[in-house]
Design a protein around this motif. Structure first.
Motif, PDB file in Angstrom:
ATOM      1  N   LEU A  14       4.750   2.059   2.684  1.00  6.65           N
ATOM      2  CA  LEU A  14       4.167   1.059   3.588  1.00  6.65           C
ATOM      3  C   LEU A  14       5.103  -0.110   3.880  1.00  6.65           C
ATOM      4  O   LEU A  14       4.794  -0.954   4.712  1.00  6.65           O
ATOM      5  CB  LEU A  14       2.866   0.487   3.000  1.00  6.65           C
ATOM      6  CG  LEU A  14       1.705   1.443   2.828  1.00  6.65           C
ATOM      7  CD1 LEU A  14       0.511   0.730   2.224  1.00  6.65           C
ATOM      8  CD2 LEU A  14       1.325   2.064   4.158  1.00  6.65           C
ATOM      9  N   GLY A  15       6.218  -0.188   3.148  1.00  7.83           N
ATOM     10  CA  GLY A  15       7.155  -1.299   3.306  1.00  7.83           C
ATOM     11  C   GLY A  15       7.342  -2.032   1.988  1.00  7.83           C
ATOM     12  O   GLY A  15       7.200  -1.452   0.917  1.00  7.83           O
ATOM     13  N   VAL A  16       7.641  -3.332   2.083  1.00  5.35           N
ATOM     14  CA  VAL A  16       7.834  -4.137   0.872  1.00  5.35           C
ATOM     15  C   VAL A  16       6.475  -4.655   0.399  1.00  5.35           C
ATOM     16  O   VAL A  16       5.442  -4.437   1.037  1.00  5.35           O
ATOM     17  CB  VAL A  16       8.838  -5.287   1.112  1.00  5.35           C
ATOM     18  CG1 VAL A  16      10.252  -4.742   1.308  1.00  5.35           C
ATOM     19  CG2 VAL A  16       8.412  -6.160   2.268  1.00  5.35           C
ATOM     20  N   CYS A  17       6.478  -5.367  -0.706  1.00  9.54           N
ATOM     21  CA  CYS A  17       5.228  -5.788  -1.347  1.00  9.54           C
ATOM     22  C   CYS A  17       4.296  -6.559  -0.425  1.00  9.54           C
ATOM     23  O   CYS A  17       3.082  -6.392  -0.506  1.00  9.54           O
ATOM     24  CB  CYS A  17       5.537  -6.606  -2.592  1.00  9.54           C
ATOM     25  SG  CYS A  17       6.297  -5.631  -3.919  1.00  9.54           S
ATOM     26  N   VAL A  18       4.829  -7.406   0.440  1.00  8.56           N
ATOM     27  CA  VAL A  18       3.949  -8.178   1.327  1.00  8.56           C
ATOM     28  C   VAL A  18       3.128  -7.247   2.223  1.00  8.56           C
ATOM     29  O   VAL A  18       1.964  -7.538   2.525  1.00  8.56           O
ATOM     30  CB  VAL A  18       4.721  -9.236   2.145  1.00  8.56           C
ATOM     31  CG1 VAL A  18       5.606  -8.594   3.211  1.00  8.56           C
ATOM     32  CG2 VAL A  18       3.758 -10.240   2.767  1.00  8.56           C
ATOM     33  N   ASP A  19       3.689  -6.129   2.613  1.00 10.40           N
ATOM     34  CA  ASP A  19       2.954  -5.158   3.427  1.00 10.40           C
ATOM     35  C   ASP A  19       1.797  -4.556   2.624  1.00 10.40           C
ATOM     36  O   ASP A  19       0.698  -4.365   3.154  1.00 10.40           O
ATOM     37  CB  ASP A  19       3.896  -4.063   3.927  1.00 10.40           C
ATOM     38  CG  ASP A  19       5.037  -4.632   4.757  1.00 10.40           C
ATOM     39  OD1 ASP A  19       4.764  -5.417   5.682  1.00 10.40           O
ATOM     40  OD2 ASP A  19       6.205  -4.303   4.467  1.00 10.40           O
ATOM     41  N   ALA A  44      -1.020 -12.034  -9.444  1.00  9.41           N
ATOM     42  CA  ALA A  44       0.169 -11.210  -9.700  1.00  9.41           C
ATOM     43  C   ALA A  44       1.121 -11.244  -8.514  1.00  9.41           C
ATOM     44  O   ALA A  44       2.339 -11.379  -8.683  1.00  9.41           O
ATOM     45  CB  ALA A  44      -0.238  -9.775 -10.031  1.00  9.41           C
ATOM     46  N   TYR A  45       0.573 -11.126  -7.309  1.00  5.94           N
ATOM     47  CA  TYR A  45       1.438 -11.126  -6.129  1.00  5.94           C
ATOM     48  C   TYR A  45       2.215 -12.445  -6.031  1.00  5.94           C
ATOM     49  O   TYR A  45       3.435 -12.450  -5.836  1.00  5.94           O
ATOM     50  CB  TYR A  45       0.648 -10.875  -4.850  1.00  5.94           C
ATOM     51  CG  TYR A  45       1.560 -10.942  -3.642  1.00  5.94           C
ATOM     52  CD1 TYR A  45       2.400  -9.873  -3.342  1.00  5.94           C
ATOM     53  CD2 TYR A  45       1.651 -12.094  -2.879  1.00  5.94           C
ATOM     54  CE1 TYR A  45       3.293  -9.943  -2.292  1.00  5.94           C
ATOM     55  CE2 TYR A  45       2.539 -12.171  -1.818  1.00  5.94           C
ATOM     56  CZ  TYR A  45       3.357 -11.098  -1.528  1.00  5.94           C
ATOM     57  OH  TYR A  45       4.257 -11.182  -0.497  1.00  5.94           O
ATOM     58  N   ALA A 118       5.367  -3.128  -9.513  1.00  4.30           N
ATOM     59  CA  ALA A 118       5.242  -4.016  -8.358  1.00  4.30           C
ATOM     60  C   ALA A 118       4.286  -3.398  -7.338  1.00  4.30           C
ATOM     61  O   ALA A 118       3.938  -2.216  -7.407  1.00  4.30           O
ATOM     62  CB  ALA A 118       6.610  -4.262  -7.734  1.00  4.30           C
ATOM     63  N   PHE A 119       3.892  -4.199  -6.378  1.00  4.21           N
ATOM     64  CA  PHE A 119       2.914  -3.764  -5.376  1.00  4.21           C
ATOM     65  C   PHE A 119       3.425  -2.614  -4.514  1.00  4.21           C
ATOM     66  O   PHE A 119       2.645  -1.745  -4.126  1.00  4.21           O
ATOM     67  CB  PHE A 119       2.484  -4.948  -4.506  1.00  4.21           C
ATOM     68  CG  PHE A 119       1.565  -5.873  -5.247  1.00  4.21           C
ATOM     69  CD1 PHE A 119       0.196  -5.725  -5.156  1.00  4.21           C
ATOM     70  CD2 PHE A 119       2.072  -6.869  -6.064  1.00  4.21           C
ATOM     71  CE1 PHE A 119      -0.662  -6.555  -5.858  1.00  4.21           C
ATOM     72  CE2 PHE A 119       1.225  -7.704  -6.770  1.00  4.21           C
ATOM     73  CZ  PHE A 119      -0.141  -7.554  -6.670  1.00  4.21           C
TER      74      PHE A 119
END
Length: 157
Positions: A14-19, A44-45, A118-119
């Motif tokens: 889906l991309g990086v963690c923010v996504d 956590a984020y 990580a997310f």
């Protein structure tokens, strides 16, 4: 799109963690059972991506995450409900830090360069983070929370 995230993780499908974070926030709005993990997800984020956070809140978020890792989701939800009740009905009593007092303050010198979970590593199937069930989703969030606390605590060593 970059393939490396602020937390040191590589991008997932889906991309990086923010996504992933934005996807979680959107999905949990339609799923009250998934929303139960909202507080540990946010804490956590932001602790893994402190450039997106308000620095003055990170210590409290770190303490909340420690409470979650130590005592579980029900304990964290009880503390959150206590805070809401304390601040409701026109009361101006402020945030009660007593339930978080036993937990370590946020270490200085962070953030860690990398976290073991990580997310961007969260499973996402059939257009959902809970395709494998809410219990499995909760276990994934627990692993991210544990990795976040562990990463920050490693700065003390």
């Amino acid at each position: 799109m970059t393939d490396q995230c602020e937390c040191g993780a590589t991008a997932g499908p889906l991309g990086v963690c923010v996504d992933y974070y934005h996807g979680i926030l959107a999905e949990e709005q339609a799923d009250p059972q998934m929303y139960a993990w909202h507080a540990p997800v946010v804490c956590a984020y932001l602790l893994q991506h402190p450039s997106r956070a308000r620095e003055k809140y990170l210590d409290g978020q770190f303490r909340q995450l420690q409470l979650y890792v130590d005592q579980g989701l029900d304990a964290l939800l009880r503390v959150a409900a206590h805070q809401v009740a304390r601040n409701g009905h026109g009361a101006r009593s402020g945030y009660d830090m007593e339930p978080l007092a036993p937990y370590e303050p946020l270490p200085v010198g962070g953030p860690p360069e990398r976290f073991r979970a990580a997310f961007s590593g969260l499973p996402f199937r059939e257009g959902s983070f809970v395709a494998d069930g809410h219990a499995a989703y909760g276990r994934h969030i627990q692993l991210i929370a544990e990795a976040t606390v562990e990463g920050w605590r490693s700065l003390r060593s």
